[in-house]
Write a protein that holds these residues in place. Structure first.
Motif, PDB file in Angstrom:
ATOM      1  N   VAL A  27      16.970  19.014  36.370  1.00  0.00           N
ATOM      2  CA  VAL A  27      17.674  17.791  36.767  1.00  0.00           C
ATOM      3  C   VAL A  27      19.183  18.019  36.733  1.00  0.00           C
ATOM      4  O   VAL A  27      19.916  17.645  37.667  1.00  0.00           O
ATOM      5  CB  VAL A  27      17.273  16.612  35.860  1.00  0.00           C
ATOM      6  N   ILE A  28      19.668  18.639  35.653  1.00  0.00           N
ATOM      7  CA  ILE A  28      21.109  18.899  35.529  1.00  0.00           C
ATOM      8  C   ILE A  28      21.568  19.847  36.625  1.00  0.00           C
ATOM      9  O   ILE A  28      22.644  19.659  37.223  1.00  0.00           O
ATOM     10  CB  ILE A  28      21.424  19.474  34.135  1.00  0.00           C
ATOM     11  N   ALA A  29      20.771  20.888  36.906  1.00  0.00           N
ATOM     12  CA  ALA A  29      21.148  21.862  37.930  1.00  0.00           C
ATOM     13  C   ALA A  29      21.265  21.194  39.294  1.00  0.00           C
ATOM     14  O   ALA A  29      22.264  21.358  40.008  1.00  0.00           O
ATOM     15  CB  ALA A  29      20.126  22.995  37.978  1.00  0.00           C
ATOM     16  N   LEU A 267      26.167  28.449  37.655  1.00  0.00           N
ATOM     17  CA  LEU A 267      25.961  27.776  36.369  1.00  0.00           C
ATOM     18  C   LEU A 267      24.595  27.103  36.320  1.00  0.00           C
ATOM     19  O   LEU A 267      23.894  27.156  35.291  1.00  0.00           O
ATOM     20  CB  LEU A 267      27.060  26.741  36.144  1.00  0.00           C
ATOM     21  N   ALA A 268      24.216  26.465  37.415  1.00  0.00           N
ATOM     22  CA  ALA A 268      22.901  25.828  37.462  1.00  0.00           C
ATOM     23  C   ALA A 268      21.798  26.866  37.322  1.00  0.00           C
ATOM     24  O   ALA A 268      20.795  26.644  36.630  1.00  0.00           O
ATOM     25  CB  ALA A 268      22.748  25.058  38.767  1.00  0.00           C
ATOM     26  N   SER A 269      21.970  28.014  37.958  1.00  0.00           N
ATOM     27  CA  SER A 269      20.973  29.082  37.851  1.00  0.00           C
ATOM     28  C   SER A 269      20.846  29.561  36.417  1.00  0.00           C
ATOM     29  O   SER A 269      19.737  29.808  35.926  1.00  0.00           O
ATOM     30  CB  SER A 269      21.366  30.262  38.755  1.00  0.00           C
ATOM     31  N   VAL A 270      21.984  29.691  35.741  1.00  0.00           N
ATOM     32  CA  VAL A 270      21.956  30.125  34.345  1.00  0.00           C
ATOM     33  C   VAL A 270      21.209  29.111  33.484  1.00  0.00           C
ATOM     34  O   VAL A 270      20.373  29.479  32.638  1.00  0.00           O
ATOM     35  CB  VAL A 270      23.395  30.335  33.823  1.00  0.00           C
ATOM     36  N   MET A 476      28.941  34.575  30.466  1.00  0.00           N
ATOM     37  CA  MET A 476      28.808  34.341  31.907  1.00  0.00           C
ATOM     38  C   MET A 476      29.299  32.942  32.269  1.00  0.00           C
ATOM     39  O   MET A 476      29.995  32.748  33.271  1.00  0.00           O
ATOM     40  CB  MET A 476      27.346  34.534  32.334  1.00  0.00           C
ATOM     41  N   THR A 477      28.917  31.966  31.436  1.00  0.00           N
ATOM     42  CA  THR A 477      29.368  30.598  31.691  1.00  0.00           C
ATOM     43  C   THR A 477      30.881  30.499  31.620  1.00  0.00           C
ATOM     44  O   THR A 477      31.533  29.901  32.490  1.00  0.00           O
ATOM     45  CB  THR A 477      28.730  29.641  30.660  1.00  0.00           C
ATOM     46  N   LEU A 478      31.457  31.102  30.575  1.00  0.00           N
ATOM     47  CA  LEU A 478      32.910  31.063  30.428  1.00  0.00           C
ATOM     48  C   LEU A 478      33.607  31.854  31.524  1.00  0.00           C
ATOM     49  O   LEU A 478      34.694  31.481  31.989  1.00  0.00           O
ATOM     50  CB  LEU A 478      33.305  31.609  29.052  1.00  0.00           C
ATOM     51  N   MET A 479      32.989  32.958  31.938  1.00  0.00           N
ATOM     52  CA  MET A 479      33.573  33.731  33.031  1.00  0.00           C
ATOM     53  C   MET A 479      33.664  32.890  34.300  1.00  0.00           C
ATOM     54  O   MET A 479      34.686  32.872  34.991  1.00  0.00           O
ATOM     55  CB  MET A 479      32.740  34.980  33.286  1.00  0.00           C
ATOM     56  N   LEU A 480      32.585  32.174  34.610  1.00  0.00           N
ATOM     57  CA  LEU A 480      32.575  31.367  35.825  1.00  0.00           C
ATOM     58  C   LEU A 480      33.592  30.232  35.739  1.00  0.00           C
ATOM     59  O   LEU A 480      34.360  29.990  36.679  1.00  0.00           O
ATOM     60  CB  LEU A 480      31.169  30.820  36.056  1.00  0.00           C
ATOM     61  N   ALA A 481      33.595  29.522  34.598  1.00  0.00           N
ATOM     62  CA  ALA A 481      34.557  28.427  34.443  1.00  0.00           C
ATOM     63  C   ALA A 481      35.990  28.956  34.411  1.00  0.00           C
ATOM     64  O   ALA A 481      36.896  28.368  35.021  1.00  0.00           O
ATOM     65  CB  ALA A 481      34.247  27.642  33.161  1.00  0.00           C
ATOM     66  N   SER A 482      36.206  30.092  33.717  1.00  0.00           N
ATOM     67  CA  SER A 482      37.554  30.665  33.636  1.00  0.00           C
ATOM     68  C   SER A 482      38.037  31.132  35.001  1.00  0.00           C
ATOM     69  O   SER A 482      39.227  31.027  35.319  1.00  0.00           O
ATOM     70  CB  SER A 482      37.569  31.846  32.650  1.00  0.00           C
ATOM     71  N   THR A 483      37.127  31.664  35.812  1.00  0.00           N
ATOM     72  CA  THR A 483      37.512  32.094  37.159  1.00  0.00           C
ATOM     73  C   THR A 483      38.101  30.926  37.929  1.00  0.00           C
ATOM     74  O   THR A 483      39.138  31.044  38.592  1.00  0.00           O
ATOM     75  CB  THR A 483      36.291  32.662  37.903  1.00  0.00           C
ATOM     76  N   LEU A 484      37.446  29.784  37.834  1.00  0.00           N
ATOM     77  CA  LEU A 484      37.945  28.604  38.547  1.00  0.00           C
ATOM     78  C   LEU A 484      39.285  28.149  37.972  1.00  0.00           C
ATOM     79  O   LEU A 484      40.204  27.787  38.720  1.00  0.00           O
ATOM     80  CB  LEU A 484      36.914  27.478  38.450  1.00  0.00           C
ATOM     81  N   VAL A 485      39.424  28.172  36.640  1.00  0.00           N
ATOM     82  CA  VAL A 485      40.685  27.759  36.008  1.00  0.00           C
ATOM     83  C   VAL A 485      41.821  28.678  36.433  1.00  0.00           C
ATOM     84  O   VAL A 485      42.917  28.225  36.790  1.00  0.00           O
ATOM     85  CB  VAL A 485      40.529  27.756  34.469  1.00  0.00           C
ATOM     86  N   SER A 715      29.710  23.422  32.598  1.00  0.00           N
ATOM     87  CA  SER A 715      29.718  24.549  31.664  1.00  0.00           C
ATOM     88  C   SER A 715      29.291  24.111  30.262  1.00  0.00           C
ATOM     89  O   SER A 715      28.514  24.795  29.582  1.00  0.00           O
ATOM     90  CB  SER A 715      31.113  25.175  31.607  1.00  0.00           C
ATOM     91  N   LEU A 716      29.799  22.967  29.817  1.00  0.00           N
ATOM     92  CA  LEU A 716      29.412  22.455  28.505  1.00  0.00           C
ATOM     93  C   LEU A 716      27.918  22.145  28.461  1.00  0.00           C
ATOM     94  O   LEU A 716      27.247  22.411  27.455  1.00  0.00           O
ATOM     95  CB  LEU A 716      30.219  21.213  28.179  1.00  0.00           C
TER      96      LEU A 716
END
Length: 828
Positions: A27-29, A267-270, A476-485, A715-716
């Motif tokens: 559902v979240i994904a 992120l949804a896949s993770v 991986m989650t932080l990498m994806l979020a950090s990439t966007l930041v 991410s959270l």
């Protein structure tokens, strides 16, 4: 009957914690990807619509040969559901009272503008109004500067050719008042029906006919396909993307939205991967029991396939039910932030990635281990021995990589984006493998004790496999979020650098060589120093390596530079916003060669060493290309496709000079004094263009911030899902420690330290991997210059450590609030 059994099975499964985690993750994904996809699609439409006001429509068709555009073309456009309007632009003399002035006349039809609004004042002291139309027949709106030059007031009359018109107001700003030579003279706006009565436009007159079109993108593209075979070389079909002023900023904004959606998919896949793998591992005993009851492996496989399919449908439906109200809320919020109407539109194709993410992730991550379990003998499963070689895990990894690659490609269709994100993840996993070895070697000698730090380190070693798995997912989650930041920080820094405070907002053109010093002195006396003054020679590119350019360049009609004269210049120093990408800039002793703008060089297919031939009046020159450079067209400074060295081929050719400067609004009256003192110098005011560009950039920035907030929230959620996946084991250990006499404070400190250390390591690894991905994206996809982002990157590991420590503390709530014996019975 089968469907009802499956639904009943889902109802029973819902009582299992692992199943609830999987369905919640689905559902979240779906909700996350759907919200971001819908929101990004809406933002894209809104930005394009807002930017299209620069054309006063979605498309412009210009005819520069002095012949009107056939009216049947407009009829064809209207038959396809498009709105149309027409304009006529020409230069002429206007008389008012006893004064005369060269002006640029813009005649517009009733439907003008199709996009944007006209800014108007009923009299000089009146409030500015925004209107969706131009003047009525018999009326004229004059630029405020022109009113001062002619010393006229509203209500007076002016003569254009044979026609006398009444001044009914001031033309403050027009939506499509872009950077063009027609803007060099003060503007007068009249009605299109009055053009014939003026008698100014005759056969052979320099006049430009423009048709505007607006409507659905598909209808516009279909009309262009119908129109293209009928266009002549003098016709030009333009969209907002064809102008250098905004196209690059819009492209970067859209790529950022694409990046945000792709990261949401990952992120949804993770989230689904973590939850579904945990469920699959927990099904070993169930599969073994089913086998002992006589069910065949094929039947077990079909049963799980049906179960996963039902979960997928439930997850997609639940995700959409969550996504649509949130999207509606964001749409209303966007209206308030952007201060414009944003119609609520559900872009159905934008939902495809969300639904695909749920199904592909579920089957790619959950089904492979279940499929293998059906092949394992029941007794070996019951003994907690899965009975499969470790090498089989590589099959799961291969399936996961292919699934993730396919999902991101489905969403983005941008190979550089996919490779940058997947490459960053692969590099991250390689580092994590090395970290695992270091963790085992370094922590195995740590013994337990009453110290919270020792318990935390022992916990990391004891749960090394789950800890490494969690660190991998967190990283991986932080990498994806950090990439966007980090990309967001780079983009905003680039945009702010393009249009800093006191960006030049006026151009002076056609300055005679002998008047350069006087012009500079005029503005120096008023405290407004000019930027660099450049010479400008008008010439046409005619040859490449001795051959006619139209024979060398294929599809030459698409290279606009070949259809007109170019502004050629010479300069000592490379402008600060230009960058050499090939070759070298001229030195003091060099007097031959030419530097070519990079995009034009690519269109012409030329490189350093090729020889370009130019025709300037009756003269011809030929020079080798010595360098290729990028040009920042958005800088609002004089820029040139071709730059020669001083004393080179342009020496002795007739030239005028051009410059730009910043003039605050309070000193606008000085423009009239300048025009009277230097009547032959053309003055171009572009402050309204800068204001519009800054408005678009603000909208893009707000869009980026909104997408970033959604991604960080996702991410959270993913990190909480990962922690939740190991909740049962952690609670069991906490209950045992309490049973053995462990103090609550020691348990809390050790757990928070363990998760904090894992978060710190994940944050460091995630930021390093993000910088790697940003390097690829910034250099190849966003066309910027890579730089380290220490100020943004350094706090991320610390924030990660704090967030995971708090999540670890959240895991302990049942351990601290419930009797250890009761908790152990509940967990069995």
């Amino acid at each position: 009957m089968s469907a009802s059994r499956n639904l009943g099975s889902v109802a029973r499964d819902w009582r299992q914690r692992d199943v609830r985690v999987v369905l919640s993750a689905l559902v979240i994904a779906v909700a996350t990807v759907a919200i971001i996809a819908l929101f990004a699609s809406q933002l894209q439409r809104t930005l394009i619509t807002s930017a299209s006001s620069f054309l006063a429509g979605d498309r412009q068709l210009e005819a520069e040969h002095g012949q009107p555009i056939p009216p049947e073309w407009r009829e064809q456009a209207r038959s396809r559901g498009l709105e149309t309007a027409r304009m006529v632009e020409f230069a002429t003399m206007i008389s008012g009272g006893e004064r005369f002035q060269l002006v640029s006349v813009k005649a517009v039809s009733d439907d003008y503008p199709l996009r944007g609004l006209v800014e108007y004042q009923p009299h000089p002291d009146g409030e500015r109004q925004v209107l969706d139309h131009g003047p009525r027949p018999g009326e004229a709106w004059l630029n405020p500067r022109l009113m001062r030059l002619l010393e006229l007031e509203v209500g007076d009359s002016v003569e254009i050719g044979n026609l006398t018109l009444k001044i009914s107001g001031l033309l403050v700003r027009e939506p499509d008042g872009g950077f063009n030579m027609a803007g060099l003279a003060p503007r007068v706006m009249i009605h299109a029906d009055d053009v014939d009565a003026t008698g100014v436009v005759q056969e052979g007159s320099r006049v430009e006919y423009i048709n505007l079109f607006a409507g659905d993108e598909a209808a516009l593209n279909a009309f262009h396909q119908w129109l293209e075979p009928r266009l002549e070389p003098s016709h030009e079909w333009e969209s907002i993307r064809d102008g250098a002023t905004l196209s690059e900023s819009l492209d970067r904004a859209e790529r950022f939205l694409l990046l945000g959606g792709s990261i949401a998919v990952l992120l949804a896949s993770v989230a689904v991967a973590v939850a579904s793998r945990q469920y699959a591992v927990g099904q070993r005993d169930t599969v073994a029991l089913l086998k002992t009851l006589g069910l065949s492996g094929q039947r077990i496989g079909r049963m799980y396939l049906a179960r996963l399919a039902v979960w997928g449908v439930v997850g997609m439906a639940g995700g959409l039910l969550v996504a649509l109200p949130v999207y509606a809320f964001l749409n209303n919020l966007m209206e308030q932030v952007l201060e414009q109407d944003v119609p609520f539109v559900v872009d159905v194709p934008a939902l495809a990635p969300a639904l695909a993410t749920a199904l592909v992730s579920l089957f790619a991550f959950a089904y492979p281990p279940i499929r293998r379990l059906r092949e394992v003998p029941a007794m070996r499963v019951l003994r907690s021995q899965p009975g499969e070689p470790d090498g089989r895990a590589w099959t799961d990894i291969a399936i996961a990589v292919v699934a993730i690659f396919g999902l991101v490609w489905l969403y983005a269709r941008e190979i550089m984006l996919v490779l940058a994100l997947i490459g960053g993840l692969v590099a991250l996993l390689g580092i994590l493998a090395f970290l695992g070895w270091v963790l085992v070697m370094g922590l195995r000698r740590v013994t337990g004790g009453g110290n919270a730090w020792r318990l935390a380190l022992v916990g990391l070693y004891r749960h090394r496999r789950s800890s490494l798995s969690q660190i991998a997912v967190f990283a991986m989650t932080l990498m994806l979020a950090s990439t966007l930041v980090l990309v967001r920080s780079s983009l905003l820094a680039d945009w702010q650098a393009q249009l800093p405070e006191q960006t030049p907002n006026h151009f002076l053109i056609n300055i005679a060589p002998e008047a350069v010093d006087e012009v500079e002195a005029f503005w120096d006396e008023r405290g407004q120093g000019l930027d660099t003054v450049y010479p400008m020679v008008r010439g046409r590119l005619t040859e490449i390596n001795g051959e006619p350019v139209r024979q060398v360049v294929s599809k030459d009609d698409s290279v606009n530079a070949l259809n007109r004269e170019l502004n050629l210049t010479w300069m000592d120093d490379l402008p600060e916003d230009n960058r050499i990408v090939d070759g070298a800039w001229v030195n003091d002793q060099q007097q031959e060669g030419v530097s070519v703008e990079a995009e034009l060089a690519a269109e012409l297919g030329v490189e350093v060493g090729d020889v370009l031939g130019f025709t300037v009046g009756s003269d011809t020159i030929a020079e080798p290309i010595t360098s290729i450079r990028t040009v920042q067209w958005e800088s609002m400074k004089p820029n040139f496709y071709m730059a020669f060295p001083p004393g080179g081929a342009l020496e002795g050719l007739p030239a005028t000079w051009i410059t730009s400067f910043y003039l605050p609004p309070s000193q606008k009256p000085a423009l009239n004094d300048f025009t009277r003192q230097f009547p032959t110098v053309s003055l171009l005011e572009v402050d309204h263009i800068i204001e519009r560009i800054q408005q678009i950039v603000r909208q893009v920035t707000q869009a980026i911030e909104a997408i970033l907030a959604l991604i960080l929230a996702a991410s959270l959620v993913v990190m909480a899902a990962v922690v939740s996946a190991t909740l049962q084991d952690r609670q069991r250990e906490g209950a045992l420690l309490r049973t053995l006499g462990g103090q609550q404070s020691l348990l809390v400190r050790s757990t928070m330290l363990e998760f904090g250390l894992a978060g710190l390591m994940a944050g460091i690894l995630g930021v390093l991997a993000a910088e790697t991905a940003v390097w690829a994206l910034q250099y190849r996809m966003f066309g910027g210059e890579f730089r380290w982002h220490w100020a943004v990157a350094l706090p991320i590991p610390l924030v990660s450590a704090v967030v995971l420590a708090l999540l670890g503390r959240w895991q302990l709530r049942p351990v601290l609030q419930v009797s250890p014996m009761l908790l152990l019975r509940r967990l069995e």
